[in-house]
Design an enzyme around this catalytic site. Structure first.
Site, PDB file in Angstrom:
ATOM      1  N   GLU A  35      33.084  35.343  44.460  1.00  0.00           N
ATOM      2  CA  GLU A  35      33.031  33.875  44.494  1.00  0.00           C
ATOM      3  C   GLU A  35      32.264  33.412  43.271  1.00  0.00           C
ATOM      4  OE1 GLU A  35      34.876  32.051  46.441  1.00  0.00           O
ATOM      5  OE2 GLU A  35      35.602  34.012  47.062  1.00  0.00           O
TER       6      GLU A  35
ATOM      7  N   CYS B 155      27.252  25.616  43.227  1.00  0.00           N
ATOM      8  CA  CYS B 155      28.611  25.832  42.737  1.00  0.00           C
ATOM      9  C   CYS B 155      29.495  24.654  43.117  1.00  0.00           C
ATOM     10  CB  CYS B 155      29.167  27.125  43.318  1.00  0.00           C
ATOM     11  SG  CYS B 155      29.024  27.193  45.102  1.00  0.00           S
TER      12      CYS B 155
HETATM   13  P1  NDP Z   1      25.001  35.372  37.613  1.00  0.00           P
HETATM   14  O1  NDP Z   1      26.444  35.694  37.530  1.00  0.00           O
HETATM   15  O2  NDP Z   1      24.211  35.310  36.403  1.00  0.00           O
HETATM   16  O3  NDP Z   1      24.269  36.417  38.579  1.00  0.00           O
HETATM   17  C1  NDP Z   1      24.726  36.663  39.897  1.00  0.00           C
HETATM   18  C2  NDP Z   1      24.276  38.035  40.338  1.00  0.00           C
HETATM   19  O4  NDP Z   1      24.935  39.014  39.531  1.00  0.00           O
HETATM   20  C3  NDP Z   1      22.788  38.275  40.164  1.00  0.00           C
HETATM   21  O5  NDP Z   1      22.332  39.034  41.236  1.00  0.00           O
HETATM   22  C4  NDP Z   1      22.733  39.066  38.872  1.00  0.00           C
HETATM   23  O6  NDP Z   1      21.577  39.878  38.757  1.00  0.00           O
HETATM   24  C5  NDP Z   1      23.971  39.916  39.026  1.00  0.00           C
HETATM   25  N1  NDP Z   1      24.476  40.507  37.785  1.00  0.00           N
HETATM   26  C6  NDP Z   1      24.293  40.102  36.523  1.00  0.00           C
HETATM   27  N2  NDP Z   1      24.939  40.923  35.674  1.00  0.00           N
HETATM   28  C7  NDP Z   1      25.547  41.873  36.417  1.00  0.00           C
HETATM   29  C8  NDP Z   1      26.374  42.992  36.136  1.00  0.00           C
HETATM   30  N3  NDP Z   1      26.720  43.332  34.902  1.00  0.00           N
HETATM   31  N4  NDP Z   1      26.820  43.736  37.165  1.00  0.00           N
HETATM   32  C9  NDP Z   1      26.496  43.429  38.435  1.00  0.00           C
HETATM   33  N5  NDP Z   1      25.710  42.381  38.764  1.00  0.00           N
HETATM   34  C10 NDP Z   1      25.247  41.602  37.772  1.00  0.00           C
HETATM   35  O7  NDP Z   1      24.923  33.982  38.435  1.00  0.00           O
HETATM   36  P2  NDP Z   1      23.638  33.178  38.886  1.00  0.00           P
HETATM   37  O8  NDP Z   1      22.764  34.025  39.717  1.00  0.00           O
HETATM   38  O9  NDP Z   1      23.045  32.511  37.708  1.00  0.00           O
HETATM   39  O10 NDP Z   1      24.273  32.090  39.874  1.00  0.00           O
HETATM   40  C11 NDP Z   1      24.863  30.918  39.417  1.00  0.00           C
HETATM   41  C12 NDP Z   1      26.368  31.044  39.426  1.00  0.00           C
HETATM   42  O11 NDP Z   1      26.813  31.350  40.742  1.00  0.00           O
HETATM   43  C13 NDP Z   1      27.070  29.754  39.066  1.00  0.00           C
HETATM   44  O12 NDP Z   1      28.151  30.044  38.213  1.00  0.00           O
HETATM   45  C14 NDP Z   1      27.577  29.231  40.406  1.00  0.00           C
HETATM   46  O13 NDP Z   1      28.675  28.384  40.311  1.00  0.00           O
HETATM   47  C15 NDP Z   1      27.892  30.514  41.096  1.00  0.00           C
HETATM   48  N6  NDP Z   1      27.928  30.343  42.550  1.00  0.00           N
HETATM   49  C16 NDP Z   1      29.136  30.377  43.180  1.00  0.00           C
HETATM   50  C17 NDP Z   1      29.227  30.139  44.552  1.00  0.00           C
HETATM   51  C18 NDP Z   1      30.548  30.186  45.243  1.00  0.00           C
HETATM   52  O14 NDP Z   1      30.571  30.262  46.478  1.00  0.00           O
HETATM   53  N7  NDP Z   1      31.667  30.127  44.537  1.00  0.00           N
HETATM   54  C19 NDP Z   1      28.033  29.860  45.350  1.00  0.00           C
HETATM   55  C20 NDP Z   1      26.798  29.891  44.575  1.00  0.00           C
HETATM   56  C21 NDP Z   1      26.762  30.114  43.231  1.00  0.00           C
HETATM   57  P3  NDP Z   1      20.402  39.500  37.734  1.00  0.00           P
HETATM   58  O15 NDP Z   1      19.820  38.222  38.235  1.00  0.00           O
HETATM   59  O16 NDP Z   1      19.487  40.662  37.825  1.00  0.00           O
HETATM   60  O17 NDP Z   1      21.041  39.352  36.380  1.00  0.00           O
END
Ligand code: NDP
Length: 574
Positions: A341, A375
């Protein structure tokens, strides 16, 4: 009756390794010990199989929100804030295969309203520990998946009870760690409770007999089986609700989970895991692996024993995970399932024939609630020419009344954005927006040491503009003028995303048209585009917003299961 598991009770007993017997970790690991939560429930007693329905649960209902206008509720929250404040800065180890594991390297989570304040110091897993967590989750899968579904559902129901009992404490952790204002934090806990209650009921429903077309001379049965060991990767913006939703859905379906939380909200994830353990989840079934996604994410996703990945976050990371998971590794025996998502660029269409005050209020709360870091947040208001000027005038006036400051003070409607990187990125977008449109209000940092930004309105934004097309994830709203309703809808659909959207109009024909052609996973008519409720508004988006998993809906648990059909011949004749 459908047996809830595919292993015999004898197999369950002998296959279940408990963490007391688990091998001691080596290498990077400095300190290892059995998880304290294990006292509560380490050995899972074999329960007699019972009909799933025998738990006799009441119909699911959404958890009510706290009314903070009541003095006693305000006092309770103040007490919780004080209690949690005294716990800030604590250290948290990893939990891998039932063992607490400390590391030399740490990640520090800070309070974005007071960046000098450390909320939690967390062990930072390396690639070796990440791999070990998947192997351990895989080892325990046979045991956990063999438990009766009622047992797993009970863990969720008990977790919900713990959330209720410590509701304001969980809110307080979110206020400190991710800058949520009171009401937003409270709604986050309520949603976490809803996920537990809803998925417990769903698991019971799906464990019962499934409808099949009768075949003469055969007894046919369809059972849902869990998938295996999976990785759950949530974002920071709903640090309790989304982490709880994805984790409990996977667990109650019979999978084991490695939870890798966001590095901006590891403390809340650690408290979620404590709640699950206290509720009776065996520590071997849920590993907590904190660490930077860019350093350990790939190791978790590409491991050949990883059976599925449940991710919520940005488009960029989601697409990367999807691609990596699709690449078969040596020794891998399945096609990995990815639930992803991702982001949004959500639009609200305001028609000439609408209640303009309601439209202004709906746009305002959707754009600036939790600093626009949802989001589902409205980041585009597309307004029909006939009411454009009037709408803007009222919106500017209301936006200027928004208070910004530390979220522990409930008088502040908006708190900080999550971190300095986000602050810089949003300010860059605002600079771009100044060139692409007309900045009407906001545009600067708000007073305070934290990452505070003014709520920002940029008008006259054309659909080609970057701020119309790219997710900003902050308190910035682009307002665009449309000739008429049809053009407004076209503009709303002119996006690679397709998560939420809303339309304000009194015209039933236009509402019908929006229902048919506004291409989003969650469309709202004459209401804000945020605030989806578990059960009532299954949530998930189209196109680059993700795999449309519809979290909080009746299809969701199936993403964590596979179906097995058993056909027995019961008489001769074909
Ligand atoms: P990110 O994509 O930056 O991070 C999400 C998660 O992925 C974190 O736990 C992060 O860890 C991890 N991550 C980062 N790089 C990798 C990798 N290479 N492999 C595996 N995991 C990885 O998003 P945000 O946390 O900044 O959240 C905001 C985003 O989430 C926005 O785009 C928002 O729209 C979306 N979102 C979507 C929702 C939906 O239901 N569609 C609901 C809520 C948010 P780390 O922090 O350690 O980098």
């Amino acid at each position: 009756m459908t047996p809830p598991s595919f292993l015999s009770a004898a197999a369950r007993q002998s296959d279940c390794k408990h963490s007391g017997q688990a091998s001691r970790a080596t290498g990077m690991v400095l300190e290892v010990g059995a998880a304290p939560g294990m006292r509560n429930m380490r050995r899972l007693p074999a329960r007699p199989r019972r009909r799933a329905g025998s738990m006799q649960l009441s119909e699911f209902q959404n958890e009510p929100l706290t009314d903070f206008s009541a003095t006693e509720n305000r006092a309770a929250m103040e007490t919780a804030l004080e209690k949690v404040r005294a716990q800030l800065g604590r250290e948290y180890p990893l939990l891998i295969g039932g063992q607490r594991v400390s590391t030399e390297n740490k990640i520090r989570s800070i309070n974005p309203a007071h960046p000098e304040q450390i909320v939690g110091v967390h062990a930072a897993a390396d690639v070796e520990l990440a791999r070990r967590s998947i192997a351990a989750a895989n080892d325990y899968f046979r045991c956990w998946s063999a438990q009766p579904v009622e047992q797993r559902a009970r863990v969720l129901l008990e977790t919900a009870r713990i959330f209720r009992r410590r509701r304001h404490e969980f809110s307080a952790w979110m206020i400190y760690e991710v800058g949520k204002p009171w009401a937003e934090a409270d709604a986050d806990v309520a949603e976490a409770i809803d996920f537990c209650e809803f998925y417990a009921r769903e698991a019971l429903r799906l464990s019962g007999p499934q409808p099949l077309t009768p075949v003469p001379g055969e007894r046919n049965e369809l059972r849902y089986l869990p998938l295996g060991a999976g990785v759950v990767i949530p974002p920071w913006n709903f640090p309790l609700a989304i982490a709880t939703g994805m984790t409990t859905a996977a667990l109650v379906s019979g999978n084991t989970v490695v939870l890798k939380p966001s590095s901006d909200s590891p403390t809340i994830a650690a408290h979620l895991v404590e709640a699950l353990l206290e509720a009776g989840c065996p520590p071997e079934a849920i590993s907590l692996v904190t660490g930077s996604g860019s350093s350990i994410g790939d190791a978790l996703v590409e491991h050949p024993l990883t059976r599925f990945v449940a991710f919520t976050g940005s488009k960029q990371v989601g697409l990367h995970i999807n691609e990596l998971a699709a690449k078969t590794q040596p020794g891998q025996r399945w096609i990995k399932r990815v639930v992803a998502e991702m982001g949004g660029k959500d639009a609200i269409v305001v028609d000439a024939d609408c209640d303009l005050d309601k439209a202004v209020a709906g746009v305002l709360v959707s754009a600036f609630g939790y600093q626009g870091q949802k989001c589902s947040a409205c980041s585009r208001a597309i307004v029909v020419d006939a009411v454009y000027d009037k709408f803007l005038e009222r919106l500017v006036e209301r936006t200027r009344q928004i208070t910004v400051g530390p979220p522990e003070d409930p008088r502040n409607y908006m708190g900080p954005v999550i971190n300095e990187r986000a602050l810089r990125s949003i300010l860059d977008y605002i600079e771009t927006g100044r060139r692409e449109g007309q900045l009407l209000t906001g545009g600067r940092r708000a007073p305070g040491h934290g990452y505070f930004l003014e709520p920002t309105l940029i008008a006259d934004v054309e659909p080609r503009a970057r701020i119309f097309r790219e997710e900003i994830f902050g308190p910035v709203l682009a307002v665009t003028r449309a000739r008429d309703f049809d053009q407004a809808l076209e503009m709303a659909n002119d996006s690679e995303y397709g998560l939420t959207g809303a339309v304000y109009t009194r015209d039933r024909e236009k509402l019908k048209k929006a229902a048919e052609s506004f291409y989003v996973g969650n469309l709202y008519l004459n209401r804000k585009c945020t605030g989806a409720l578990v059960g009532g508004h299954p949530f998930g988006g189209f196109n680059m917003s993700g795999t449309d998993s519809k979290a909080g809906g009746r299809d969701y648990l199936l993403l964590f299961m596979q179906a097995k059909v058993i056909s027995e011949k019961i008489e001769d004749g074909g």
